[in-house]
Write a protein that holds these residues in place. Structure first.
Motif, mmCIF file in Angstrom:
data_model
loop_
_atom_site.group_PDB
_atom_site.id
_atom_site.type_symbol
_atom_site.label_atom_id
_atom_site.label_comp_id
_atom_site.label_asym_id
_atom_site.label_seq_id
_atom_site.Cartn_x
_atom_site.Cartn_y
_atom_site.Cartn_z
ATOM 1 N N SER A 1 -40.419 84.873 -42.788
ATOM 2 C CA SER A 1 -39.387 85.889 -42.600
ATOM 3 C C SER A 1 -38.451 85.951 -43.796
ATOM 4 O O SER A 1 -38.027 87.033 -44.212
ATOM 5 C CB SER A 1 -38.598 85.591 -41.317
ATOM 6 N N ALA A 2 -38.123 84.785 -44.372
ATOM 7 C CA ALA A 2 -37.222 84.750 -45.525
ATOM 8 C C ALA A 2 -37.825 85.493 -46.712
ATOM 9 O O ALA A 2 -37.140 86.273 -47.392
ATOM 10 C CB ALA A 2 -36.914 83.306 -45.906
ATOM 11 N N THR A 3 -39.118 85.264 -46.970
ATOM 12 C CA THR A 3 -39.772 85.937 -48.093
ATOM 13 C C THR A 3 -39.785 87.444 -47.892
ATOM 14 O O THR A 3 -39.478 88.215 -48.814
ATOM 15 C CB THR A 3 -41.212 85.422 -48.250
ATOM 16 N N LEU A 4 -40.129 87.881 -46.686
ATOM 17 C CA LEU A 4 -40.165 89.320 -46.404
ATOM 18 C C LEU A 4 -38.783 89.942 -46.522
ATOM 19 O O LEU A 4 -38.629 91.064 -47.026
ATOM 20 C CB LEU A 4 -40.740 89.555 -45.005
ATOM 21 N N ASN A 5 -37.769 89.226 -46.051
ATOM 22 C CA ASN A 5 -36.409 89.760 -46.154
ATOM 23 C C ASN A 5 -35.962 89.880 -47.601
ATOM 24 O O ASN A 5 -35.293 90.844 -47.982
ATOM 25 C CB ASN A 5 -35.430 88.890 -45.369
ATOM 26 N N TRP A 6 -36.335 88.901 -48.434
ATOM 27 C CA TRP A 6 -35.991 88.985 -49.847
ATOM 28 C C TRP A 6 -36.691 90.172 -50.507
ATOM 29 O O TRP A 6 -36.080 90.913 -51.286
ATOM 30 C CB TRP A 6 -36.353 87.687 -50.565
ATOM 31 N N MET B 1 -41.758 92.818 -56.989
ATOM 32 C CA MET B 1 -43.168 92.719 -57.383
ATOM 33 C C MET B 1 -43.525 91.294 -57.792
ATOM 34 O O MET B 1 -44.625 90.816 -57.510
ATOM 35 C CB MET B 1 -43.461 93.696 -58.521
ATOM 36 N N MET B 2 -42.598 90.618 -58.450
ATOM 37 C CA MET B 2 -42.861 89.228 -58.835
ATOM 38 C C MET B 2 -43.050 88.337 -57.608
ATOM 39 O O MET B 2 -43.942 87.477 -57.573
ATOM 40 C CB MET B 2 -41.707 88.708 -59.698
ATOM 41 N N ILE B 3 -42.217 88.548 -56.592
ATOM 42 C CA ILE B 3 -42.351 87.761 -55.360
ATOM 43 C C ILE B 3 -43.679 88.081 -54.679
ATOM 44 O O ILE B 3 -44.377 87.186 -54.181
ATOM 45 C CB ILE B 3 -41.170 88.032 -54.418
ATOM 46 N N MET B 4 -44.044 89.382 -54.658
ATOM 47 C CA MET B 4 -45.318 89.765 -54.049
ATOM 48 C C MET B 4 -46.481 89.055 -54.738
ATOM 49 O O MET B 4 -47.370 88.501 -54.082
ATOM 50 C CB MET B 4 -45.505 91.278 -54.150
ATOM 51 N N PHE B 5 -46.492 89.075 -56.059
ATOM 52 C CA PHE B 5 -47.595 88.459 -56.782
ATOM 53 C C PHE B 5 -47.611 86.946 -56.576
ATOM 54 O O PHE B 5 -48.678 86.339 -56.414
ATOM 55 C CB PHE B 5 -47.496 88.782 -58.273
ATOM 56 N N THR B 6 -46.417 86.329 -56.553
ATOM 57 C CA THR B 6 -46.345 84.878 -56.381
ATOM 58 C C THR B 6 -46.889 84.443 -55.029
ATOM 59 O O THR B 6 -47.634 83.460 -54.919
ATOM 60 C CB THR B 6 -44.888 84.401 -56.533
ATOM 61 N N HIS B 7 -46.546 85.179 -53.975
ATOM 62 C CA HIS B 7 -46.904 84.761 -52.618
ATOM 63 C C HIS B 7 -48.198 85.398 -52.110
ATOM 64 O O HIS B 7 -48.819 84.862 -51.186
ATOM 65 C CB HIS B 7 -45.770 85.094 -51.648
ATOM 66 N N ILE B 8 -48.574 86.541 -52.680
ATOM 67 C CA ILE B 8 -49.746 87.252 -52.161
ATOM 68 C C ILE B 8 -50.865 87.317 -53.185
ATOM 69 O O ILE B 8 -52.048 87.255 -52.837
ATOM 70 C CB ILE B 8 -49.350 88.681 -51.704
ATOM 71 N N PHE C 1 -49.699 94.863 -47.741
ATOM 72 C CA PHE C 1 -49.432 95.130 -46.326
ATOM 73 C C PHE C 1 -50.318 94.284 -45.421
ATOM 74 O O PHE C 1 -49.903 93.876 -44.330
ATOM 75 C CB PHE C 1 -49.633 96.618 -46.028
ATOM 76 N N ALA C 2 -51.544 94.006 -45.869
ATOM 77 C CA ALA C 2 -52.434 93.175 -45.063
ATOM 78 C C ALA C 2 -51.948 91.732 -44.996
ATOM 79 O O ALA C 2 -52.244 91.021 -44.032
ATOM 80 C CB ALA C 2 -53.855 93.224 -45.631
ATOM 81 N N ALA C 3 -51.198 91.296 -46.009
ATOM 82 C CA ALA C 3 -50.764 89.898 -46.070
ATOM 83 C C ALA C 3 -49.369 89.669 -45.500
ATOM 84 O O ALA C 3 -48.924 88.519 -45.434
ATOM 85 C CB ALA C 3 -50.804 89.415 -47.517
ATOM 86 N N THR C 4 -48.676 90.727 -45.098
ATOM 87 C CA THR C 4 -47.286 90.554 -44.649
ATOM 88 C C THR C 4 -47.174 89.652 -43.424
ATOM 89 O O THR C 4 -46.207 88.893 -43.298
ATOM 90 C CB THR C 4 -46.658 91.925 -44.330
ATOM 91 N N ALA C 5 -48.155 89.724 -42.540
ATOM 92 C CA ALA C 5 -48.078 88.913 -41.321
ATOM 93 C C ALA C 5 -48.104 87.421 -41.627
ATOM 94 O O ALA C 5 -47.602 86.615 -40.828
ATOM 95 C CB ALA C 5 -49.228 89.276 -40.376
ATOM 96 N N GLY C 6 -48.652 87.043 -42.763
ATOM 97 C CA GLY C 6 -48.737 85.636 -43.100
ATOM 98 C C GLY C 6 -47.568 85.112 -43.912
ATOM 99 O O GLY C 6 -47.523 83.921 -44.244
#
Length: 659
Positions: free
Chosen positions: A209-214, A185-192, A201-206
Motif C-alpha cells: 500500500s505504501a508503494t502504491l500511495n507513493w 516511473m523510477m518507482i515503477m521500474f524498481t518494484h515492477i 496495472f497487472a502488478a499493482t495487486a502485488g
C-alpha cells in the motif's frame, strides 16, 4: 499494423513548417489546418471501428519499434487506441481543427503566422502522443512535448516582456510537476521492472500500500503541474499573454486536460491507493473553489476565463478522485468542457479583435447588438458552463456533484458541498462576464469601432456552440459514456447514480427513469441508494446557480459600472485580485527557502568540498616545495647525505645487537 500513427500527422506538419522556413509562408497555415483535419478524419474512422467491436475487443495496438533496450529496462515505442484514448483523440483533433481554422482569421496580419501554425501542429502532435502511448515513458515524451510547445506558444510574442515572463513561468512550474512523473516511473521500474500500462496495472495487486500511495501521490504532483491544480496553479493566468487561439487550445483540448488523463489512465493504481486517491479528491475540491473565487475578481476577460478553467479542471480532478464511480463523469465533463470552453475563448478573441485587442471588460458593454454571432455563440457556451438544462455542462457538472454527494459520510458532504458551492460561484462570475461584455452602457473609447468578426472566425464558434448545446445529451444517453469506458477504467458500481435521474426522461420522452433504462446493463439500483428523491440535489444545484445569476445581475446590471475597479473592497476581493496570493505563497514557501538552501549549499561547496580539495592540493604543493630544497644538484651534498644515512644504519644495527 493498423496505422494508428497516422493520427499523429500534425507532427509532420510541424516538421515541414519549421524546417521549410520562409519558403512555406504562403501556404503554411493551409498545411497546418489540413494535417489536423486529416488526423480528425482518420480518428473518426478508427472510432467507428471501435464502436462496432464488442466492448472487450475495443483496443487497437501497434508496436512501431524497439525504443529502449537497456539491460533490464525494455521499452517498445507502441501506440494504443482504446475507449479512453479515443475520447481524447477526437477532442484534441476535432476542437484543435476548429481552433486552427479560427487562427487563419485571427493571425491573418501576423508576419510569423507560419511559425504560429507550426507550433500549433507541434502542440497537437505532442498531446496526441501523450494519450496514445501504451507506456509511461511514451506518455512522458508527449508530456514534455506539450510543455515545450506551450512554452513556445505562450511566449510567441516574445518581444513583449510579459509574454516572455509568462512562458518561462509556465515552463518552470511544469518542471516541478514533471519531477513527480519521473520519480513515479523510477518507482515503477524498481518494484515492477516495466513501464508499460499493461505490465504496471497487472502488478499493482502485488505491491504494498505504501508503494502504491507513493506512486499515486507523485502522479498527482505531475497532474497538478499540467492541469494547473493547487499548489502548481500559478502559471495558468499568466499564460493568457499568448495569442487567444493558444489559450483556447491549452484550456479546451490539450495541456490542462493531460493531468486528468494521467489520473484516469492510472486508475488501477489509485484504486489500490486510498490515501493518494483521497488527496486527488481534496486537491480537486480545493482548486475548483480556488479558481472560482479568483474568477469573480478579474476584469481581464481572458484571465477570468483562465480562472474558470482552473475551477472546471478541479471538478474533473475531484471526480477522478472518487474512484471507478467518478472516472466516467470526469471524462464526460472534460469532453463537454472542451466545447464550451473553446467557444468561450474564441468568443473572447472575437471581442478582442473587434475592440482593438482591449481585454478589460470594464471598457466593453453593449456589444450584443454589434456582434450578434459572437453574442449568441458566447451566450450558449455561458449557459453550458453554468449548468443550465439542457446544455452540455448541466449533464456533466451535475453528474459530478451527484457522484460526490453519493460517496457517503462526511467525505461525501464535504466534497459534494464544495462542488455545489462552486456551481453557484461559477454562475456568478460567468454572468458577470456576460453582463460586462454584452450588456449595459457602451463604455469603449471613441476611437474604437466594434464590429463582427469575419466568417473564418465565427464559423468555428458556431460549430462549438452547437457542441455546447448538444454534447452533454449525446454523451449522457448515447450508450452512456461510463459503459463505453468500462473496459478501460472499470464498471461503475451499481450503487452510483452519475446522471440526474429526470434528464433522460425529459429528453427522450420514454416516460421511464434512468434506472429502468440502464437496468438491463448495470442492474437495478437498490432502493436504499437514494433515501431522498434524486431531484432534490438537482433542485439544490439549480438554486445555487440561480442565486449566483441573481447576485451578479444585481451588482452589474442594476448599477453603473465604473471604468476602474473600486479600490475600497473587501479583503477577499483584494486576495482574489491577487490570485489568492498563489505567487506570494510559492515565493515564500519554495523560492525564498530555495534561495537560502542554494546559498548554504554554495557555502558548503566553497568551504567544504572545494576547501578539502584545495587544502589537499596546497598541502601536497607545500610539501613538494620543501622536499625540492633537498635536491641541490651538488655531488658533495649527495655524498654527505649517503654517509650520514650509512652512519645511521650502522648505529641502528649496533644498538639492536647490544639490546
Amino acid at each position: 499494423m493498423t496505422l494508428i500513427w497516422l493520427i499523429v500527422l500534425p507532427l509532420a506538419g510541424a516538421a515541414v513548417l519549421l524546417l521549410g522556413g520562409r519558403r512555406t509562408n504562403a501556404w503554411g497555415h493551409i498545411l497546418g489546418c489540413a494535417t489536423v483535419i486529416a488526423s480528425f478524419g482518420w480518428a473518426v474512422m478508427l472510432f467507428i471501428d471501435l464502436a462496432l467491436a464488442p466492448p472487450a475487443e475495443r483496443l487497437v495496438h501497434d508496436t512501431l519499434f524497439t525504443w529502449v533496450p537497456v539491460a533490464a529496462l525494455h521499452v517498445d515505442f507502441g501506440l494504443q487506441l482504446d475507449a479512453l484514448s479515443v475520447c481524447f483523440v477526437l477532442l484534441i483533433t476535432g476542437v484543435g481543427a476548429l481552433i486552427h481554422l479560427y487562427s487563419i482569421g485571427y493571425m491573418h496580419d501576423d508576419p510569423d503566422r507560419r511559425r504560429f501554425f507550426a507550433y500549433l501542429n507541434l502542440f497537437v502532435a505532442a498531446m496526441l502522443l501523450l494519450v496514445l502511448a501504451d507506456n509511461y515513458l511514451g506518455l512522458y515524451m508527449g508530456w514534455e512535448g506539450v510543455g515545450l510547445a506551450s512554452y513556445l506558444l505562450i511566449g510567441f510574442w516574445s518581444y513583449k516582456p510579459a509574454a516572455a515572463a509568462a512562458a518561462k513561468k509556465a515552463f518552470i512550474v511544469n518542471r516541478v510537476g514533471d519531477i513527480g512523473l519521473a520519480l513515479a516511473m523510477m518507482i515503477m521500474f524498481t518494484h515492477i521492472g516495466t513501464l508499460s500500462f499493461a505490465g504496471v496495472f497487472a502488478a499493482t495487486a502485488g505491491l504494498s500500500s505504501a508503494t502504491l500511495n507513493w506512486i499515486g501521490v507523485l502522479l498527482l504532483l505531475a497532474a497538478c503541474g499540467k492541469s494547473a491544480q493547487v499548489p502548481l496553479q500559478s502559471w495558468l493566468g499568466d499564460a493568457m499573454e499568448g495569442p487567444t487561439p493558444v489559450s483556447a487550445l491549452i484550456h479546451a483540448a490539450t495541456m490542462v486536460t493531460a493531468g486528468v488523463y494521467l489520473i484516469v489512465r492510472s486508475g488501477p493504481v489509485f484504486n489500490l491507493a486510498p490515501t493518494a486517491q483521497t488527496f486527488v479528491a481534496i486537491i480537486g475540491a480545493v482548486t475548483l473553489l480556488f479558481g472560482a473565487i479568483i474568477g469573480c475578481a478579474k476584469d481581464d476577460i481572458k484571465k477570468a476565463l483562465a480562472a474558470s478553467t482552473m475551477s472546471q479542471i478541479g471538478y474533473m480532478v475531484l471526480a477522478a478522485g472518487l474512484g471507478p464511480a467518478g472516472y466516467a463523469v470526469a471524462i464526460l465533463h472534460l469532453l463537454t468542457h472542451g466545447f464550451f470552453k473553446a467557444g468561450l475563448f474564441l468568443g473572447a478573441g472575437s471581442v478582442m479583435h473587434a475592440m482593438d485587442n482591449e481585454t478589460d471588460m470594464r471598457r466593453y458593454g453593449g456589444l450584443r447588438t454589434l456582434m450578434p454571432v459572437t453574442f449568441v455563440t458566447f451566450g450558449l457556451a455561458y449557459l453550458a458552463i453554468i449548468g443550465i438544462p439542457p446544455f452540455a455542462g448541466f449533464f456533466s457538472k451535475d453528474a459530478i456533484i451527484d457522484t460526490a454527494f453519493n460517496t457517503g459520510g462526511i467525505k461525501g458532504w464535504l466534497l459534494g458541498g464544495a462542488a455545489l458551492l462552486g456551481a453557484g460561484i461559477t454562475a456568478f462570475y460567468m454572468t458577470r462576464v456576460m453582463l460586462l461584455t454584452f450588456f449595459g452602457d457602451k463604455r469603449w473609447q471613441p476611437e474604437t469601432h466594434p464590429h463582427e468578426s469575419p466568417v473564418a472566425m465565427t464559423a468555428p464558434m458556431i460549430v462549438l456552440a452547437i457542441g455546447s448545446v448538444g454534447a452533454g445529451a449525446l454523451l449522457a444517453i448515447g450508450g452512456t459514456l461510463e459503459h463505453w469506458l468500462a473496459p478501460v477504467v472499470g464498471a461503475v458500481p451499481d450503487t452510483q447514480h452519475p446522471t440526474p435521474i429526470w434528464t433522460l426522461t425529459t429528453l427522450t420522452a420514454i416516460g421511464g427513469t434512468l434506472e429502468h433504462w440502464l437496468a438491463p446493463v448495470v442492474g437495478a439500483v437498490p432502493d436504499t441508494q437514494h433515501p431522498t428523491p434524486i431531484w432534490t440535489l438537482t433542485t439544490l444545484t439549480l438554486t445555487a446557480v440561480a442565486t449566483g445569476i441573481a447576485t451578479a445581475y444585481r451588482m452589474y446590471a442594476t448599477r453603473t459600472v465604473p471604468e476602474l475597479a473600486p479600490e475600497e473592497v473587501s479583503v477577499l476581493t483584494v486576495a482574489a485580485r491577487n490570485d489568492l496570493y498563489g505567487d506570494a505563497f510559492n515565493e515564500a514557501a519554495f523560492m525564498r527557502p530555495g534561495q537560502v538552501l542554494t546559498a548554504d549549499l554554495v557555502v558548503v561547496d566553497d568551504r567544504g568540498i572545494d576547501g578539502v580539495a584545495t587544502g589537499l592540493a596546497a598541502l601536497v604543493g607545500g610539501a613538494s616545495d620543501r622536499l625540492r630544497g633537498l635536491q641541490t644538484g651538488f655531488a658533495r651534498s649527495y655524498a654527505l647525505s649517503m654517509l650520514a644515512g650509512a652512519a645511521l644504519v650502522v648505529a641502528g644495527v649496533l644498538v639492536v645487537r647490544v639490546w
